[in-house]
Design an enzyme around this catalytic site. Structure first.
Site, PDB file in Angstrom:
ATOM      1  N   PRO A   1      50.177  65.104  53.187  1.00  0.00           N
ATOM      2  CG  PRO A   1      50.122  67.077  54.431  1.00  0.00           C
ATOM      3  CD  PRO A   1      49.250  66.148  53.620  1.00  0.00           C
ATOM      4  CB  CYS A   2      54.694  61.797  53.385  1.00  0.00           C
ATOM      5  SG  CYS A   2      56.155  62.852  53.110  1.00  0.00           S
ATOM      6  CG  ASN A   3      55.499  66.076  57.283  1.00  0.00           C
ATOM      7  OD1 ASN A   3      54.710  66.100  56.343  1.00  0.00           O
ATOM      8  ND2 ASN A   3      56.387  67.038  57.486  1.00  0.00           N
TER       9      ASN A   3
ATOM     10  CG  PHE B   1      51.672  58.349  56.919  1.00  0.00           C
ATOM     11  CD1 PHE B   1      51.023  57.601  57.874  1.00  0.00           C
ATOM     12  CD2 PHE B   1      50.990  59.386  56.308  1.00  0.00           C
ATOM     13  CE1 PHE B   1      49.698  57.852  58.209  1.00  0.00           C
ATOM     14  CE2 PHE B   1      49.663  59.655  56.626  1.00  0.00           C
ATOM     15  CZ  PHE B   1      49.017  58.890  57.591  1.00  0.00           C
TER      16      PHE B   1
END
Length: 361
Positions: free
Chosen positions: A96-98, A100
């Site tokens: 999950p990139c939320n 970053f």
């Protein structure tokens, strides 16, 4: 180079496991990957925490089923469940990139999602696949003042892998979208192979324009995901005054149509330019963030967004319109993934291919 005779060599099947699988962008790319020697990548198991996403993956990815695509929060998943579904030769995880992403607070390791990469590290230690692919946003480089990026790579190496990390600009690989993502390829330390970043030169003449992507072949009403978003009269009036490539802040709008906000995000009511790649497809956001057609005063449909993410037209998403939008926006472009998977397969087979230096700029 691989000196084995092609007449005696048996094709290799890489059994693929996926964490944080999403709807299957990586899986479509893996399935399509073909290097001409019979080698292939086949689905073994996948897991995601969202019920509609799991249904989408199971219904579309060859070899997948309701049993092999596990619905679970990774933090609560017993890895024995995955062991029971079979051993793997390759692992893919777009963690999950939320936390970053540069769009947002960029909490990095201090956020809810930042530490989830550790489950990918755990899976590498647990299953010891021959190789892996990990994906995240470009903002990963600067999260926690750069410490997160260093720590993640260190932990992946400690799991027993040599890494090649690169910022892939997918529009340079034939994808009609300016989507820039960090992808880490790891090959197990005991395997005498060295991955190289595939060259962009074979794609220099590729037509990555939005116009071609959304009109060739034509999108027809019988395709899924063609429902249009209802636009208010004010939004339609605003869009008619915004030229292709402009947004609500760069267009010459009258007072009553201007967006009054201190933070001027460039994608707000931004209309696509027909002769250029799309800007990045996103999975969430309120008014003004749905991507807008260059000619018609409206938001894109989910099928159009899926085209920009290079999903096949017969790929049918499960869930509500907003749920499908989220699935599409969070995916890796299938054709971009295919290019990278083919480079990995050629590396493992000892087949040379055009390459370039890894680059993080």
């Amino acid at each position: 180079m691989d000196t084995r005779s092609t007449s005696t060599r048996q094709p290799t099947t890489y059994r693929l496991g996926e964490l944080f699988s999403g709807p299957g962008g990586l899986a479509v790319g893996a399935h399509l990957a073909n290097i001409g020697n019979g080698d292939r990548i086949a689905h073994q198991w996948a897991t995601d925490y969202d019920a509609d996403t799991v249904k989408t993956y199971a219904a579309n990815i060859p070899g997948a089923s309701a049993e092999s695509v596990v619905l679970s929060d990774i933090r609560e998943l017993d890895y024995q469940v995955l062991h029971d579904l079979g051993d793997i030769d390759a692992l893919a995880f777009g963690f999950p990139c939320n936390d970053f992403s540069v769009v947002g607070e960029q909490k990095g390791f201090n956020g809810e999602f930042g530490p989830l990469y550790t489950y990918g590290v755990k899976a590498l230690k647990e299953f010891q696949p021959k190789w892996f692919l990990a994906e995240n946003v470009g903002g990963l480089r600067s999260a926690n003042e750069g410490a997160a990026f260093v720590k993640i790579q260190h932990d992946l190496r400690e799991a027993g892998y040599k890494l090649v990390t690169n910022l892939y600009k997918f529009e340079q690989y034939g994808v009609p979208q300016a989507r820039h993502r960090i992808i880490i390829i790891g090959i197990r330390d005991d395997i005498d192979r060295a991955y190289r970043v595939p060259s962009t030169e074979p794609f220099e003449d590729a037509d990555v324009s939005v116009r071609t992507a959304l009109t060739v072949p034509p999108i027809t009403p019988d395709m899924s995901g063609t429902e249009k978003t209802r636009q208010s009269a004010t939004v339609v009036e605003r869009l008619k005054l915004i030229k292709p490539g402009q947004n609500a802040f760069t267009a010459d709008l009258p007072e009553h149509l201007q967006i009054k906000t201190a933070t001027k995000i460039s994608q707000i009511y931004k209309r696509l330019h027909p002769d250029q790649p799309a800007y990045t497809v996103t999975g969430s956001g309120g008014g003004g963030t749905h991507m807008y057609h260059w000619d018609e005063p409206r938001a894109l449909t989910n099928r159009e967004r899926a085209r920009l993410q290079t999903f096949p037209d017969d790929f049918n998403f499960h869930g509500s319109k907003e749920q499908v939008r989220k699935q599409i926006g969070m995916a890796v472009p299938a054709k971009g993934a295919q290019v990278i998977f083919e480079a990995v397969m050629k590396t493992m087979a000892g087949i040379d291919y055009p390459s370039q230096e890894a680059n993080m700029d």
